[in-house]
Design an enzyme around this catalytic site. Structure first.
Site, PDB file in Angstrom:
ATOM      1  N   ASN A 210       0.847  -1.194   0.000  1.00 19.30           N
ATOM      2  CA  ASN A 210       0.000   0.000   0.000  1.00 19.30           C
ATOM      3  C   ASN A 210       0.884   1.247   0.000  1.00 19.30           C
ATOM      4  O   ASN A 210       2.105   1.151   0.003  1.00 19.30           O
ATOM      5  CB  ASN A 210      -0.980  -0.019   1.181  1.00 19.30           C
ATOM      6  N   LYS A 289       9.189 -17.579  -9.195  1.00 20.53           N
ATOM      7  CA  LYS A 289       8.573 -16.437  -9.883  1.00 20.53           C
ATOM      8  C   LYS A 289       7.472 -16.932 -10.842  1.00 20.53           C
ATOM      9  O   LYS A 289       7.716 -17.835 -11.640  1.00 20.53           O
ATOM     10  CB  LYS A 289       9.658 -15.681 -10.658  1.00 20.53           C
ATOM     11  N   PHE A 323      -5.806   4.175  14.294  1.00 19.84           N
ATOM     12  CA  PHE A 323      -6.014   5.122  13.206  1.00 19.84           C
ATOM     13  C   PHE A 323      -7.169   4.590  12.374  1.00 19.84           C
ATOM     14  O   PHE A 323      -7.403   3.381  12.338  1.00 19.84           O
ATOM     15  CB  PHE A 323      -4.757   5.218  12.322  1.00 19.84           C
ATOM     16  N   LYS A 337     -14.936   1.690  14.815  1.00 19.82           N
ATOM     17  CA  LYS A 337     -13.654   0.991  15.073  1.00 19.82           C
ATOM     18  C   LYS A 337     -13.238   1.102  16.543  1.00 19.82           C
ATOM     19  O   LYS A 337     -12.624   0.189  17.087  1.00 19.82           O
ATOM     20  CB  LYS A 337     -12.543   1.545  14.160  1.00 19.82           C
TER      21      LYS A 337
END
Ligand code: PMT
Length: 397
Positions: A210, A289, A323, A337
């Protein structure tokens, strides 16, 4: 009010090329609200004109011991008394030698003997001069006397060589001064901060990640440390350097972050989870891979552990701060939350707003407590938001 409002800082500039960098130090200190006065040695005045410091500080700059009274009646005593802290930057080898041995042969070295203010020195010189046993011994003498040494950095030096001896960056020097004045409201407390983004491997070369840069969490770790806490910083992927003087634990995946957090949980007074933890991971990570032989590729994802929720379930004495990164219904989802993860308060940021959330240097946040009360904060630097969060934490533990 700024961090240094009401603080008197006396800066002694000695004769090195890095004297020009101290112009920025002074400018930053002024912006932080400090009252700054500058004393220069004659050699320093060969590198930067006293008028430069005079313009920025809006105060006369003293160079000569016997040039008549520039600032006050008995100048060296008046300047010595003015200082809440005395910073010498850059500090040459010659200055360090004189200060270590009590030689007072000019205005600055006389002030060094006359002041009772704590002293900080930021050395800057050629590597061999810095490493010379005489300079090292002088630094030791000063350190043992309680002088704070703001270590020189490694880099390209004005003499054309590369090595240790560059003046510490102005940002760093100012951070040391802010730290010096910060009330140690978290003394004796241990704070765990998570930061950055976790990454989840797909195969040996690819991962799901991210946009977290770690900036928010690293600023929180720095602020906690400045206010006197012992800090553990557990970090996923980040684009910024780890702060000094914290226990730094580097992880990659959500599961590694969970293990690292749980290993410290019992011993800490507060946890601040600013990390962007991947909610899912790849079920079967390829050992080799993956070849691009097919037109499409389907990855099966499985849910990662919710670290904060687990901490909330096993909370004993710890203060838990979460957060919430949202793009809609920010306050409502953030309140949800708090309840779901048993938090003491949450920092909600609308990451779709410009100047907020991932990667940028600023954030726009709301602090919400267990009772649901909301404090909406304006856009501010992540450093400033970190300080607000840390002050809240200090009030609650
Ligand atoms: O790093 P920067 O570039 O400076 O960006 C800062 C930030 C945007 C990452 C930061 O301000 C922020 O919002 N961090 C939380 C990101 C997030 O994952 O939010 P969330 O709403 O999905 O999660 C809620 C809380 O649960 C968070 O405290 C999170 O750390 C925690 N969590 C989430 C998922 C999970 N599996 N385990 C968790 O502990």
């Amino acid at each position: 009010m700024n961090e240094l409002t009401g603080k008197n800082i006396l800066i002694g500039v000695t004769g090195g090329i890095a004297a020009y960098k101290v112009v920025e130090v002074v400018s930053r200190l002024k912006k932080l609200g400090a009252e700054v006065r500058v004393v220069m040695t004659r050699a320093a005045a060969e590198f930067v004109a006293p008028r430069t410091f005079q313009e920025i500080t809006k105060n006369p700059v003293s160079v000569e011991m016997f040039a008549g009274t520039v600032n006050f009646h008995v100048e060296h005593i008046a300047l010595a008394n003015f200082a809440d802290v005395l910073l010498i930057a850059p500090a040459t080898a010659n200055f360090l030698a004189k200060a270590a041995h009590g030689i007072a042969d000019d205005l600055l070295t006389t002030i060094v003997l006359a002041t009772t203010a704590p002293m900080m020195v930021a050395p800057s010189m050629n590597t061999r001069m810095l490493e010379h046993p005489a300079t090292q011994a002088n630094l030791k003498i000063l350190e043992n006397r309680g002088v704070k040494i703001i270590d020189a950095e490694i880099g390209l030096l004005a003499c054309g060589t590369s090595g240790k001896g560059r003046l510490s960056e102005p940002e760093n020097i100012c951070a040391e001064i802010v730290k010096f004045f910060a009330p140690k409201i978290l003394e004796g407390k241990k704070i765990l901060v998570t930061a950055g983004g976790t990454i989840e491997p797909i195969d040996p070369v690819r991962f799901i990640g991210n946009r977290s840069s770690g900036k928010m969490g690293y600023e929180i770790a720095k602020a906690a440390q400045i206010y006197g806490a012992e800090v553990i910083l557990i970090s996923g992927n980040a684009a910024v350097d780890a702060p000094d003087n914290v226990k730094f634990v580097k992880v990659e995946t959500a599961e590694q972050m969970r293990a690292a957090v749980l290993a410290e949980y019992e011993t800490v007074d507060a946890v601040i989870m600013s990390a962007a933890v991947s909610d899912y991971r790849v079920k079967n990570v390829a050992a080799q891979k993956i070849k691009k032989s097919n037109e499409t590729l389907t990855l099966e994802l499985v849910k990662n552990p919710d670290i904060l929720k687990e901490l909330g379930q096993h909370k004993s004495h710890q203060l838990l701060v979460g957060f919430a990164a949202e793009t809609e219904n920010v306050i409502e989802y953030a309140r949800g939350k708090i309840a779901e993860k048993n938090l003491d308060f949450i920092v909600a940021n609308d990451v779709s707003q410009e100047g907020a959330g991932f990667s940028v240097d600023t954030n726009i946040a709301s602090l919400i407590n267990r009772a649901g009360d909301v404090e909406n904060l304006p856009k501010m630097s992540k450093a400033e938001l970190a300080e607000r969060i840390i002050r809240r934490v200090a009030e609650s533990i």
